[in-house]
Design a protein around this motif. Structure first.
Motif, PDB file in Angstrom:
ATOM      1  N   GLU A 112     -13.971 -60.453-148.698  1.00  0.00           N
ATOM      2  CA  GLU A 112     -12.510 -60.241-148.875  1.00  0.00           C
ATOM      3  C   GLU A 112     -11.578 -61.424-148.128  1.00  0.00           C
ATOM      4  O   GLU A 112     -10.808 -62.102-148.610  1.00  0.00           O
ATOM      5  CB  GLU A 112     -11.638 -58.962-148.433  1.00  0.00           C
ATOM      6  CG  GLU A 112     -12.515 -57.861-149.246  1.00  0.00           C
ATOM      7  CD  GLU A 112     -11.753 -56.685-148.986  1.00  0.00           C
ATOM      8  OE1 GLU A 112     -10.926 -56.433-147.945  1.00  0.00           O
ATOM      9  OE2 GLU A 112     -12.064 -55.601-149.700  1.00  0.00           O
ATOM     10  N   THR A 113     -12.334 -61.812-146.840  1.00  0.00           N
ATOM     11  CA  THR A 113     -11.799 -62.719-146.186  1.00  0.00           C
ATOM     12  C   THR A 113     -11.838 -64.235-146.692  1.00  0.00           C
ATOM     13  O   THR A 113     -10.951 -64.862-146.790  1.00  0.00           O
ATOM     14  CB  THR A 113     -12.522 -62.887-144.654  1.00  0.00           C
ATOM     15  OG1 THR A 113     -12.483 -61.531-144.070  1.00  0.00           O
ATOM     16  CG2 THR A 113     -11.932 -63.994-144.095  1.00  0.00           C
ATOM     17  N   MET A 114     -13.156 -64.333-147.304  1.00  0.00           N
ATOM     18  CA  MET A 114     -13.084 -65.663-148.159  1.00  0.00           C
ATOM     19  C   MET A 114     -12.197 -65.780-149.354  1.00  0.00           C
ATOM     20  O   MET A 114     -11.685 -66.621-149.592  1.00  0.00           O
ATOM     21  CB  MET A 114     -14.577 -65.925-148.636  1.00  0.00           C
ATOM     22  CG  MET A 114     -15.564 -66.163-147.307  1.00  0.00           C
ATOM     23  SD  MET A 114     -15.057 -67.251-146.167  1.00  0.00           S
ATOM     24  CE  MET A 114     -15.264 -68.654-147.390  1.00  0.00           C
ATOM     25  N   GLN A 115     -12.204 -64.403-150.038  1.00  0.00           N
ATOM     26  CA  GLN A 115     -11.057 -64.507-151.294  1.00  0.00           C
ATOM     27  C   GLN A 115      -9.729 -64.933-150.554  1.00  0.00           C
ATOM     28  O   GLN A 115      -8.908 -65.533-151.270  1.00  0.00           O
ATOM     29  CB  GLN A 115     -11.176 -62.893-151.537  1.00  0.00           C
ATOM     30  CG  GLN A 115     -12.503 -62.857-152.576  1.00  0.00           C
ATOM     31  CD  GLN A 115     -12.499 -61.470-153.033  1.00  0.00           C
ATOM     32  OE1 GLN A 115     -11.574 -60.721-152.756  1.00  0.00           O
ATOM     33  NE2 GLN A 115     -13.455 -61.081-153.845  1.00  0.00           N
ATOM     34  N   ASN A 116      -9.550 -64.687-149.657  1.00  0.00           N
ATOM     35  CA  ASN A 116      -8.079 -64.653-149.087  1.00  0.00           C
ATOM     36  C   ASN A 116      -7.799 -66.103-148.711  1.00  0.00           C
ATOM     37  O   ASN A 116      -7.001 -66.708-149.081  1.00  0.00           O
ATOM     38  CB  ASN A 116      -7.743 -63.943-147.650  1.00  0.00           C
ATOM     39  CG  ASN A 116      -7.265 -62.448-148.288  1.00  0.00           C
ATOM     40  OD1 ASN A 116      -6.789 -62.207-149.131  1.00  0.00           O
ATOM     41  ND2 ASN A 116      -7.804 -61.248-147.434  1.00  0.00           N
ATOM     42  N   TYR A 117      -9.127 -66.716-148.193  1.00  0.00           N
ATOM     43  CA  TYR A 117      -8.900 -68.130-147.786  1.00  0.00           C
ATOM     44  C   TYR A 117      -8.831 -68.936-148.916  1.00  0.00           C
ATOM     45  O   TYR A 117      -8.135 -69.950-148.861  1.00  0.00           O
ATOM     46  CB  TYR A 117      -9.902 -68.410-146.760  1.00  0.00           C
ATOM     47  CG  TYR A 117     -10.263 -69.779-146.412  1.00  0.00           C
ATOM     48  CD1 TYR A 117      -9.493 -70.071-145.385  1.00  0.00           C
ATOM     49  CD2 TYR A 117     -10.668 -70.898-146.911  1.00  0.00           C
ATOM     50  CE1 TYR A 117      -9.238 -71.590-145.066  1.00  0.00           C
ATOM     51  CE2 TYR A 117     -10.833 -72.128-146.334  1.00  0.00           C
ATOM     52  CZ  TYR A 117     -10.502 -72.588-145.382  1.00  0.00           C
ATOM     53  OH  TYR A 117     -10.035 -73.663-144.969  1.00  0.00           O
ATOM     54  N   PHE A 118      -9.656 -68.734-149.974  1.00  0.00           N
ATOM     55  CA  PHE A 118      -9.651 -69.555-150.899  1.00  0.00           C
ATOM     56  C   PHE A 118      -8.298 -69.510-151.900  1.00  0.00           C
ATOM     57  O   PHE A 118      -7.562 -70.371-152.417  1.00  0.00           O
ATOM     58  CB  PHE A 118     -10.907 -69.514-152.230  1.00  0.00           C
ATOM     59  CG  PHE A 118     -11.876 -70.141-151.501  1.00  0.00           C
ATOM     60  CD1 PHE A 118     -12.235 -71.423-151.578  1.00  0.00           C
ATOM     61  CD2 PHE A 118     -13.178 -69.372-151.002  1.00  0.00           C
ATOM     62  CE1 PHE A 118     -13.226 -71.931-151.001  1.00  0.00           C
ATOM     63  CE2 PHE A 118     -14.252 -69.680-150.554  1.00  0.00           C
ATOM     64  CZ  PHE A 118     -14.387 -71.206-150.347  1.00  0.00           C
ATOM     65  N   ALA A 119      -7.655 -68.319-151.937  1.00  0.00           N
ATOM     66  CA  ALA A 119      -6.335 -68.142-152.450  1.00  0.00           C
ATOM     67  C   ALA A 119      -5.417 -68.862-151.762  1.00  0.00           C
ATOM     68  O   ALA A 119      -4.533 -69.256-152.377  1.00  0.00           O
ATOM     69  CB  ALA A 119      -6.066 -66.447-152.510  1.00  0.00           C
ATOM     70  N   TYR A 120      -5.454 -68.864-150.476  1.00  0.00           N
ATOM     71  CA  TYR A 120      -4.566 -69.753-149.679  1.00  0.00           C
ATOM     72  C   TYR A 120      -4.579 -71.029-149.811  1.00  0.00           C
ATOM     73  O   TYR A 120      -3.706 -71.523-150.002  1.00  0.00           O
ATOM     74  CB  TYR A 120      -4.666 -69.434-147.996  1.00  0.00           C
ATOM     75  CG  TYR A 120      -4.257 -70.394-146.793  1.00  0.00           C
ATOM     76  CD1 TYR A 120      -3.040 -70.182-146.701  1.00  0.00           C
ATOM     77  CD2 TYR A 120      -5.025 -71.465-146.556  1.00  0.00           C
ATOM     78  CE1 TYR A 120      -2.407 -70.818-145.764  1.00  0.00           C
ATOM     79  CE2 TYR A 120      -4.367 -72.297-145.767  1.00  0.00           C
ATOM     80  CZ  TYR A 120      -3.020 -71.984-145.317  1.00  0.00           C
ATOM     81  OH  TYR A 120      -2.384 -72.694-144.164  1.00  0.00           O
TER      82      TYR A 120
END
Length: 578
Positions: free
Chosen positions: A343-351
């Motif tokens: 989930e952290t990586m999903q947030n990062y790539f969304a960012y």
């Protein structure tokens, strides 16, 4: 595979295990290493004193990138010089011969030299990792300075310019033919006086474009502009340190929190305030830092970490560790970490996606699917903060959710929005007279409603300031098409009223609320002046004298008809859909 990696690492560790034994057996080598360690500690202490000294000097404010370069470059220079000289001394004086220590398949001199060279490489890598962002930041600030220059030309000078700098650098060249709405005789008459020329220079076409052009009076006006801005900053700095400022005290450079803007921060504050002059000491200490503490990190702040990691990997490879083998051996661990941080990586790539595509940025007014409407306060690689428009609350939303949801962005590309006021009037009033009075109210709103900086809040094809030979306030900038406003619409025959709507286009989403309030105040004044009656929203048995009331209203017909003659009824009689 893991066993292979451990064997490689074990071979390297065995070499380092032999070095302490070698150093312990050589007094001369111990002295050299002691001098090296003491020297590095001394350099670090001296560097901290030097860095604190530079922060208090004027050049740290007038040349911040040069000051940062000095602070980053001085420590590595002396550290590399010390390590390299120690290495050369140890190798040339053959200190390793003092020891009788022998290690099978171990070249002590070569391994020791490689160790010191590794330190040098790490220092160089660290320096480069921090110098590159300085150069990139300098390039970005230079581009912003060029944008400031273009805005300065567009505004034909800033408010804090001395001696009408713009007209010292540029000369206005009139067009060959008079602009629309100006006959030849009047055009030629205006060209004969300096006041007339200045009036022509400020004129704009119906589409908002200036007439004529400008030619340079100096070879490089951009350099003259930069010199002028630096003089302004030097004046600002001197006012700060001498006490001749708004705070009434001498402001100290290098103080924490910062009391004086560096020149780049000074320029940024001017941009944010539409190039109004910066008042020395007008803000509390640390204002700029607090204002920017919540801004997300840029790639320039993350770049040093990536560069230094690449340097470390290069050194590991140089010491004989196979990176492919190492990566394969740690692959299982990486997969486990990846699942845990999914989930952290999903947030990062969304960012990254939001930043790259500029879906929205800090300060944009957006509306979420939940109908939460507010300003984007901060975007981070984990969550995004959205501040309610009335400061009632903050919405904290995982950044990945914003990529997969429908968002209305009121600030993206086309920022103009209509400020609409609806009103109902009595059936006894003439609709054309009402429309004309509403047009008058709309035109008053366009000229009279301004924000706290004195800038018009209604966008228009031509700024009203130009009629007074004043620079445009910016209300006529970035208009994608001609706006035919104010707009008046006769909406419907209601139960007890004739329903009208009046609207004008404002500069941004938030401006509509103040404009609506001001237009309602104007509407009350004008309706009272012309006896335009607003019926009570109730149903009752009417027992009044309709003929008498109609006669009362009709007594001002002549005055109201003059309003129609002067202001027209907009496009009310033209029909058509919006």
């Amino acid at each position: 595979m893991a066993e292979e990696v451990l064997n490689v690492v074990s071979d390297q560790v065995s070499k380092f295990d032999a070095l302490p034994q070698l150093i312990a057996s050589s007094p001369s080598l111990q002295i050299a290493l002691t001098v090296l360690i003491v020297g590095i500690i001394g350099i670090v202490i001296a560097y901290r004193s030097f860095a604190n000294w530079t922060k208090k000097q004027k050049f740290s404010y007038t040349r911040p990138h040069f000051a940062r370069f000095m602070r980053v470059g001085v420590l590595p220079f002396f550290a590399i010089a010390l390590v390299s000289s120690t290495n050369v001394y140890i190798q040339t004086t053959e200190l390793f011969n003092d020891s009788e220590q022998t290690v099978e398949e171990f070249n002590a001199s070569e391994t020791f030299a490689k160790t010191l060279n590794t330190i040098n490489i790490l220092v160089i890598g660290y320096s480069i990792a921090h110098l590159i962002p300085i150069f990139l930041d300098k390039l970005e600030k230079s581009n912003l300075e060029k944008e400031d220059y273009l805005n300065w030309k567009e505004l034909r000078g800033f408010k804090d310019d001395k001696d009408d700098l713009f007209h010292k650098l540029f000369k206005w060249v009139p067009p060959k033919h008079p602009p629309d709405g100006l006959d030849e005789s009047e055009f030629q008459k205006l060209l004969k006086t300096s006041e007339g020329i200045r009036k022509l220079e400020s004129l704009r076409t119906k589409k908002g474009y200036p007439i004529g052009g400008f030619e340079n009076l100096v070879k490089n006006p951009f350099e003259k502009f930069k010199e002028s801005e630096r003089r302004k900053y030097n004046e600002y700095y001197n006012f700060c340190i001498t006490g001749n400022n708004e705070s009434g005290k001498k402001l100290l450079p290098g103080k924490d929190p910062e009391e004086i803007y560096q020149i780049d921060m000074w320029r940024e504050e001017k941009r944010l305030n539409h190039y109004d002059p910066i008042i020395p000491g007008g803000r509390p200490a640390g204002y700029a830092e607090r204002k920017r503490k919540d801004l997300p990190k840029s790639y320039k702040q993350i770049l040093p970490i990536g560069i230094f990691v690449a340097v470390v990997l290069g050194i590991v490879s140089w010491w004989g560790v196979d990176l492919f083998v190492l990566a394969t051996a740690t692959g299982g661990f990486a997969i486990g970490v990846g699942l845990a941080l999914q989930e952290t990586m999903q947030n990062y790539f969304a960012y990254i996606m939001i930043r790259k595509d500029k879906i929205f940025v800090e300060g944009d007014r957006i509306q979420l699917e939940t109908n939460f409407n507010g300003y984007v306060h901060k975007i981070t690689p984990r969550v995004t903060y959205i501040r309610h428009a009335l400061n009632e609350s903050y919405a904290v939303i995982p950044t990945r959710n914003l990529v997969n949801s429908q968002i209305i962005n009121y600030s993206k590309e086309l920022k103009t929005v209509p400020a609409i006021v609806k009103v109902g009037v009595s059936y006894l009033n003439n609709p054309k007279q009402v429309a004309a009075i509403l047009v008058k109210i709309g035109k008053r709103a366009m000229k009279e409603i301004v924000d706290e900086r004195g800038k018009h809040m209604v966008v228009q094809n031509r700024c009203p300031n130009l009629d007074q030979n004043l620079p445009s306030c910016g209300c006529d900038k970035e208009i994608l098409e001609d706006l035919n406003q104010p707009v008046v619409r006769f909406n419907q025959f209601n139960d007890s009223s004739l329903d009208f709507a009046l609207w004008v286009y404002v500069t941004d989403y938030g401006a509509q609320f103040k404009v609506q309030t001001e237009m309602r105040m104007m509407m009350y004044e004008e309706f009272k002046r012309y006896d335009i009656r607003i019926p009570w929203p109730i149903r009752t048995v009417y027992q009044g004298d309709e003929k008498r009331e109609a006669k009362e209203i009709g007594s001002l017909d002549d005055i109201r008809n003059k309003v129609i003659d002067e202001f027209g009824v907009g496009d009310l009689s033209k029909g058509g859909d919006d």
